[in-house]
Design a protein around this motif. Structure first.
Motif, short mmCIF file in Angstrom:
data_model
loop_
_atom_site.label_atom_id
_atom_site.label_comp_id
_atom_site.label_asym_id
_atom_site.label_seq_id
_atom_site.Cartn_x
_atom_site.Cartn_y
_atom_site.Cartn_z
N PHE A 108 0.82 -1.20 0.00
CA PHE A 108 0.00 0.00 0.00
C PHE A 108 0.86 1.26 0.00
O PHE A 108 0.63 2.19 0.76
CB PHE A 108 -0.97 -0.03 1.18
CG PHE A 108 -1.94 -1.18 1.08
CD1 PHE A 108 -2.94 -1.16 0.12
CD2 PHE A 108 -1.82 -2.28 1.90
CE1 PHE A 108 -3.82 -2.22 -0.01
CE2 PHE A 108 -2.70 -3.33 1.79
CZ PHE A 108 -3.70 -3.31 0.84
N THR A 109 1.84 1.28 -0.87
CA THR A 109 2.67 2.46 -1.07
C THR A 109 2.56 2.85 -2.54
O THR A 109 2.19 2.04 -3.38
CB THR A 109 4.15 2.20 -0.72
OG1 THR A 109 4.64 1.13 -1.54
CG2 THR A 109 4.30 1.84 0.75
N ALA A 110 2.86 4.10 -2.83
CA ALA A 110 2.80 4.58 -4.21
C ALA A 110 3.98 5.51 -4.45
O ALA A 110 4.46 6.19 -3.54
CB ALA A 110 1.48 5.31 -4.45
N ARG A 123 -8.08 7.79 0.80
CA ARG A 123 -6.76 8.29 1.15
C ARG A 123 -5.77 7.93 0.07
O ARG A 123 -5.77 6.82 -0.45
CB ARG A 123 -6.33 7.69 2.49
CG ARG A 123 -5.12 8.34 3.08
CD ARG A 123 -4.88 7.89 4.49
NE ARG A 123 -4.40 6.52 4.48
CZ ARG A 123 -3.88 5.92 5.53
NH1 ARG A 123 -3.81 6.53 6.67
NH2 ARG A 123 -3.45 4.69 5.45
N ASP A 124 -4.93 8.90 -0.32
CA ASP A 124 -3.89 8.66 -1.31
C ASP A 124 -2.73 7.94 -0.61
O ASP A 124 -2.20 8.43 0.39
CB ASP A 124 -3.41 9.99 -1.90
CG ASP A 124 -2.54 9.80 -3.12
OD1 ASP A 124 -1.56 9.04 -3.05
OD2 ASP A 124 -2.83 10.42 -4.16
N ALA A 125 -2.33 6.79 -1.12
CA ALA A 125 -1.27 6.00 -0.49
C ALA A 125 0.09 6.70 -0.56
O ALA A 125 0.95 6.45 0.28
CB ALA A 125 -1.18 4.62 -1.13
N PHE A 126 0.30 7.58 -1.53
CA PHE A 126 1.57 8.28 -1.66
C PHE A 126 1.85 9.18 -0.46
O PHE A 126 2.88 9.09 0.17
CB PHE A 126 1.60 9.11 -2.95
CG PHE A 126 2.79 10.00 -3.09
CD1 PHE A 126 4.04 9.46 -3.35
CD2 PHE A 126 2.68 11.37 -2.94
CE1 PHE A 126 5.16 10.27 -3.47
CE2 PHE A 126 3.78 12.20 -3.06
CZ PHE A 126 5.03 11.64 -3.33
N SER A 127 0.89 10.06 -0.15
CA SER A 127 1.09 11.04 0.92
C SER A 127 0.26 10.76 2.16
O SER A 127 0.36 11.49 3.14
CB SER A 127 0.71 12.43 0.41
OG SER A 127 -0.67 12.45 0.07
N ARG A 128 -0.57 9.74 2.10
CA ARG A 128 -1.51 9.41 3.17
C ARG A 128 -2.55 10.52 3.38
O ARG A 128 -3.21 10.59 4.40
CB ARG A 128 -0.79 9.12 4.48
CG ARG A 128 0.10 7.93 4.42
CD ARG A 128 0.75 7.65 5.74
NE ARG A 128 1.48 6.40 5.70
CZ ARG A 128 1.96 5.81 6.78
NH1 ARG A 128 1.79 6.36 7.95
NH2 ARG A 128 2.61 4.69 6.67
#
Length: 198
Positions: free
Chosen positions: A34-36, A63-68
């Motif tokens: 769950f990272t981008a 929620r955007d996985a890149f920046s949470r």
């Protein structure tokens, strides 16, 4: 939500959300990672029930996985497909999504396997995958909405620093990413205004 003194619940009773047994399950495109590498590549979404004196209030958040960063959220008295679709529409309106580049991760609940939602994702060029689902009582749903707005937009996205983000908050982390891009412009910094739902 803890900082705002709001608690969701994680009921373990059978039948909390039910997957349509006829629904075709999307493949696990992220293989539990769950990272981008950039914004708008992986969005993670879920429903949380918050108890109020007026009955349950359901929070749908993406929620955007890149920046949470919580890119969109909405609440409703009913945990239905319209709730998750409204949240998705807020997210698509707030963010610049390249067709074919974004994966939208959700659970197996019927709200996430609905035809409305899967059709909208397909029209936006967003791939979908799903995952199994895994307090304090506020007096009214309106008070809960305000507390959620203050927490998500007033604290979590704009002030809550995170070690994984280099001790930046989600907005600062995204801004830092966009300043490194030669011609990219930052996306809308606000997720939405609170709506008073019943």
């Amino acid at each position: 939500m803890r900082e705002a003194d709001i608690a969701g619940i994680s009921p373990r009773r059978k039948g909390f959300t039910r997957r349509d047994p006829k629904a075709t399950l999307a493949p696990d495109l992220v293989e539990r990672d769950f990272t981008a590498s950039a914004p708008n590549r992986l969005w993670v979404t879920d429903l949380t029930m918050i108890s109020t004196g007026e009955g349950p209030l359901w929070l749908s958040a993406i929620r955007d996985a890149f920046s949470r960063r919580v890119v969109a959220w909405e609440t409703s008295a009913r945990p239905d497909a319209d709730l998750v679709l409204t949240t998705l529409e807020y997210a698509l309106a707030a963010r610049e999504v390249e067709p074919g580049k974004l994966i939208h991760h959700a659970d197996h609940g019927c709200q996430y396997t609905s035809i409305k939602r899967t059709t909208r994702l397909a029209r936006a060029g967003v791939q979908s995958l799903r995952d199994p689902v895994r307090g304090r009582v506020v007096a009214t749903r309106a008070e809960t909405n305000l507390a959620l707005f203050e927490y998500i937009d007033g604290f979590y996205n704009s002030r809550r620093i995170q070690e994984r983000l280099g001790w930046l908050n989600p907005l600062e982390f995204e801004e830092k990413h966009y300043t490194k891009q030669p011609t990219a412009e930052p996306t809308n910094l606000n997720t939405r205004q609170p709506a008073l739902t019943s």
